[in-house]
Scaffold this motif. Structure first.
Motif, PDB file in Angstrom:
ATOM      1  N   MET A 269       0.850  -1.179   0.000  1.00 40.56           N
ATOM      2  CA  MET A 269       0.000   0.000   0.000  1.00 40.56           C
ATOM      3  C   MET A 269       0.894   1.239   0.000  1.00 40.56           C
ATOM      4  N   THR A 270       0.616   2.175  -0.879  1.00 37.41           N
ATOM      5  CA  THR A 270       1.422   3.388  -0.973  1.00 37.41           C
ATOM      6  C   THR A 270       1.076   4.359   0.153  1.00 37.41           C
ATOM      7  N   LEU A 271       1.954   5.319   0.344  1.00 36.68           N
ATOM      8  CA  LEU A 271       1.722   6.343   1.354  1.00 36.68           C
ATOM      9  C   LEU A 271       0.455   7.129   1.043  1.00 36.68           C
TER      10      LEU A 271
ATOM     11  N   GLN B  37      -6.223  19.569   1.339  1.00 35.78           N
ATOM     12  CA  GLN B  37      -5.295  20.007   2.386  1.00 35.78           C
ATOM     13  C   GLN B  37      -5.169  18.952   3.480  1.00 35.78           C
ATOM     14  N   VAL B  38      -6.279  18.368   3.878  1.00 32.79           N
ATOM     15  CA  VAL B  38      -6.264  17.350   4.933  1.00 32.79           C
ATOM     16  C   VAL B  38      -5.495  16.123   4.464  1.00 32.79           C
ATOM     17  N   GLN B  39      -5.741  15.667   3.249  1.00 32.69           N
ATOM     18  CA  GLN B  39      -5.036  14.496   2.728  1.00 32.69           C
ATOM     19  C   GLN B  39      -3.540  14.765   2.574  1.00 32.69           C
ATOM     20  N   ALA B  40      -3.170  15.961   2.133  1.00 37.35           N
ATOM     21  CA  ALA B  40      -1.754  16.308   1.993  1.00 37.35           C
ATOM     22  C   ALA B  40      -1.060  16.313   3.351  1.00 37.35           C
ATOM     23  N   LYS B  41      -1.741  16.850   4.375  1.00 33.85           N
ATOM     24  CA  LYS B  41      -1.175  16.869   5.730  1.00 33.85           C
ATOM     25  C   LYS B  41      -1.013  15.450   6.258  1.00 33.85           C
ATOM     26  N   LEU B  42      -2.016  14.613   6.054  1.00 32.38           N
ATOM     27  CA  LEU B  42      -1.920  13.212   6.480  1.00 32.38           C
ATOM     28  C   LEU B  42      -0.749  12.518   5.792  1.00 32.38           C
ATOM     29  N   GLU B  43      -0.597  12.763   4.513  1.00 27.69           N
ATOM     30  CA  GLU B  43       0.480  12.122   3.755  1.00 27.69           C
ATOM     31  C   GLU B  43       1.853  12.573   4.263  1.00 27.69           C
ATOM     32  N   ARG B  44       2.009  13.874   4.560  1.00 24.89           N
ATOM     33  CA  ARG B  44       3.278  14.381   5.106  1.00 24.89           C
ATOM     34  C   ARG B  44       3.586  13.754   6.456  1.00 24.89           C
ATOM     35  N   ASP B  45       2.572  13.682   7.317  1.00 26.97           N
ATOM     36  CA  ASP B  45       2.786  13.134   8.660  1.00 26.97           C
ATOM     37  C   ASP B  45       3.016  11.623   8.631  1.00 26.97           C
ATOM     38  N   LEU B  46       2.394  10.943   7.701  1.00 25.35           N
ATOM     39  CA  LEU B  46       2.543   9.492   7.616  1.00 25.35           C
ATOM     40  C   LEU B  46       3.918   9.062   7.124  1.00 25.35           C
ATOM     41  N   ARG B  47       4.661   9.944   6.469  1.00 27.73           N
ATOM     42  CA  ARG B  47       5.964   9.518   5.949  1.00 27.73           C
ATOM     43  C   ARG B  47       6.900   9.118   7.077  1.00 27.73           C
ATOM     44  N   HIS B  48       6.623   9.596   8.297  1.00 28.67           N
ATOM     45  CA  HIS B  48       7.425   9.194   9.455  1.00 28.67           C
ATOM     46  C   HIS B  48       6.999   7.828   9.974  1.00 28.67           C
ATOM     47  N   VAL B  49       5.752   7.476   9.785  1.00 26.16           N
ATOM     48  CA  VAL B  49       5.209   6.222  10.303  1.00 26.16           C
ATOM     49  C   VAL B  49       5.357   5.102   9.281  1.00 26.16           C
ATOM     50  N   VAL B  50       5.103   5.427   8.030  1.00 25.13           N
ATOM     51  CA  VAL B  50       5.158   4.440   6.956  1.00 25.13           C
ATOM     52  C   VAL B  50       6.188   4.928   5.931  1.00 25.13           C
TER      53      VAL B  50
ATOM     54  N   GLU C 266      -5.348   8.376   2.092  1.00 25.67           N
ATOM     55  CA  GLU C 266      -6.741   8.342   1.647  1.00 25.67           C
ATOM     56  C   GLU C 266      -7.601   7.485   2.564  1.00 25.67           C
ATOM     57  N   ALA C 267      -7.077   6.335   2.993  1.00 25.72           N
ATOM     58  CA  ALA C 267      -7.833   5.446   3.875  1.00 25.72           C
ATOM     59  C   ALA C 267      -8.093   6.113   5.225  1.00 25.72           C
ATOM     60  N   LEU C 268      -7.087   6.782   5.778  1.00 31.61           N
ATOM     61  CA  LEU C 268      -7.283   7.499   7.044  1.00 31.61           C
ATOM     62  C   LEU C 268      -8.300   8.621   6.882  1.00 31.61           C
ATOM     63  N   TYR C 269      -8.172   9.364   5.795  1.00 32.39           N
ATOM     64  CA  TYR C 269      -9.096  10.462   5.543  1.00 32.39           C
ATOM     65  C   TYR C 269     -10.532   9.955   5.456  1.00 32.39           C
ATOM     66  N   THR C 270     -10.741   8.859   4.758  1.00 30.89           N
ATOM     67  CA  THR C 270     -12.080   8.282   4.625  1.00 30.89           C
ATOM     68  C   THR C 270     -12.660   7.948   5.997  1.00 30.89           C
TER      69      THR C 270
END
Length: 104
Positions: A1-3, A25-38, A8-12
């Motif tokens: 699964m890509t970042l 904006q929300v999805q972009a923020k989630l993607e930036r923050d997730l790069r540390h986790v995934v 997108e899954a978290l946002y949903t």
């Protein structure tokens, strides 16, 4: 699964709790923050200090590298160990994933 797919899954899952908002904006923020986790592999060199997974071209086994500020200036340096030790991160070619967050 890509970042992006993780974001997108978290946002949903939280979309209905957010009220009025800009979905991009929300999805972009989630993607930036997730790069540390995934962490995902990228040819982009690190832009902040931390621990990174690193794969040298032609070598299948990744290794952990510490990236920090140099001793003389604030240039980011990768600690490759002996004999090179600290090398300007811009000169280290390969794939990077990180930075990794320390456990809580």
């Amino acid at each position: 699964m890509t970042l992006h797919a993780h974001a997108e899954a978290l946002y949903t899952g939280i979309q209905s709790l957010l009220g009025q908002h800009d979905a991009n904006q929300v999805q972009a923020k989630l993607e930036r923050d997730l790069r540390h986790v995934v962490p995902t592999w990228s040819h982009t060199t690190p832009d902040c200090p931390g621990w990174y997974w690193f794969k040298t071209p032609g070598v299948s086994e990744p290794r952990l590298l510490f990236v920090g500020h140099g001793r003389i200036d604030t240039k980011l340096m990768a600690d490759l160990g002996p004999p090179n030790n600290l090398v300007d991160v811009q000169r280290v070619k390969g794939q990077w994933a990180g930075p990794l967050l320390p456990p809580t």
